[in-house]
Design an enzyme around this catalytic site. Sequence first.
Site, short mmCIF file in Angstrom:
data_model
loop_
_atom_site.label_atom_id
_atom_site.label_comp_id
_atom_site.label_asym_id
_atom_site.label_seq_id
_atom_site.Cartn_x
_atom_site.Cartn_y
_atom_site.Cartn_z
N GLU A 190 0.83 -1.22 0.00
CA GLU A 190 0.00 0.00 0.00
C GLU A 190 0.85 1.26 0.00
OE1 GLU A 190 -2.96 -0.33 3.13
OE2 GLU A 190 -4.10 -1.79 1.97
N GLU B 156 -5.56 -8.31 -0.49
CA GLU B 156 -6.27 -8.07 0.77
C GLU B 156 -7.75 -7.85 0.43
OE1 GLU B 156 -4.72 -5.23 3.61
OE2 GLU B 156 -2.65 -5.66 2.98
O1 AHR Z 1 -5.19 -6.01 6.92
C1 AHR Z 1 -5.05 -4.90 7.75
C2 AHR Z 1 -4.32 -3.74 7.08
O2 AHR Z 1 -5.11 -3.24 6.04
C3 AHR Z 1 -3.02 -4.08 6.40
O3 AHR Z 1 -1.94 -4.04 7.27
C4 AHR Z 1 -2.89 -2.99 5.39
O4 AHR Z 1 -2.15 -3.38 4.27
C5 AHR Z 1 -4.31 -2.61 5.07
O5 AHR Z 1 -4.52 -1.24 5.12
#
Ligand code: AHR
Length: 501
Positions: free
Chosen positions: A176, A295
């Site tokens: 990110e 994610e």
């Molecule tokens: O999954 C939780 C968090 O969400 C992770 O660390 C990050 O990559 C995202 O913002």
Amino acid sequence: MAEPQRARIEFDPRFTVAEVPERLFGSFVEHLGRCVYTGIYEPGHATANADGLRQDVLDLISELGPTMVRYPGGNFVSGYRWEDGTGPKEDRPRRLDLAWGTTETNQFGLSEFMKFCRTVGVEPNMAVNLGTRGLQEALDLLEYANHPGGTYWSDLRRSHGDEEPYGIKLWCLGNEMDGPWQIGQKTAHEYGRTADQVARSMRYIEPDLDLVACGSSSRGMPEFGAWEAEVLTQSYESVDYISAHAYYQPRDGDFKSFMASAQDMELFIDGVTATADAVGAKLKSDKKINISFDEWNVWYQNAPTGEREEPWAVAPRQLEDIYSAMDAVVFGSLMITLLRRCDRVTAACLAQLVNVIAPIMTEPDGPAWRQTTFFPFAEASKFGRGKVLRVNADSPSFATEKYGDVTALHSVAVANEDGTYTVFAVNRDLESTLTLEIDLASLGGLADVTCSTLTDDDPNAKNTLEEPTRVAPVANGDITVKDGVAYVELPAMSWNTIRIA
Ligand code: AHR
């Protein structure tokens, strides 16, 4: 309760979308909250094995069926020194983790993660720190992990007791990097150049790695689209995937839009695919960049994070969302989207695996149990293997504030490797039952239809420490087969796994 409605689907094994990629059923272990410590790793636990891994959790992980696990972050990786988690445990430093405001003991690191992957039989997906660190440290890590021996880093691994190289093929180039919350956030141009240089140099060590460049942290990021275009313009020929991250939650009590969250995920996938292909076209490249949706989940981001401990606590309770039946149905719909788009989403990670916005919960020194979201993932991983088929669907719709009219039925069909078929179907309507008609005409005479259904009269029903099995799928008895058509009753707000054998 509103009048029952009807929907119909048909599909044909000759018309496929794509082979379901092995990496579609990935998950994620971050050094965050209790995902690692007292989640997968608790040496003092009654069920712990010789590596300190909780056997009760390992058993649930095998039932869940992930195929790949991303590690060690997430935001955590952007401040992580990977060497801290190697070598004798008594020599490992305790460090501040700035991403989550905790203390990292480093008692679990790369070697322990690799043992975990081998024990549960998943592919490792390793992220490198491109926040506080860069090219050299990424190369050192790759040499430590994958080079057989005879060099400083590979011999260090061997001296730490891991004679054989780990053979990690899939690598995330940072995490990110567009997010203002990210340690070492970069502009698209800065990051794109860095990703390109890191990728090229990693390939000097091992040419056929699979490398993931960071895409946008969500479709709502101000630079979404422009970020992907610039990052890929810099790195198109040196990376394989661009990542996508998305988390969903109901907003302002608008549960209809929440039920339709998969619309956003589809638009996200469309947008990233179009942008990647546009860059490829401009560069006159034959290559396709696929999406690593590394994610995804339901996440109540503005909920209190749970038991707040003192600053810099070790493994406090953070992001311990307890999921409802409704959350599980939305989650199932996201899973359906990933399957439907698996021609371009060829890797994905449910974030995360244990305790932290997770399908599996544990108590330190206590039991482990399945959240509601456990079931759609487990069923998809078990029955969603083979080829995704093109589905023609006719469904009633309902109105949502966020996405306009949305079909009640959200489904995907998979031709399984053993000649059977599976339809995953969500009824997104909160009020009406849906009679799903499945045309069996092109399925070579198969007519044995069964269905497992997850729903609850109380959309807010949850599995908790006190009541760990409150919500679970049950066999759906409302099925008839007549004249080559199966009729399956899908309750309002339900996730359904329909098997045709
Ligand atoms: O999954 C939780 C968090 O969400 C992770 O660390 C990050 O990559 C995202 O913002």
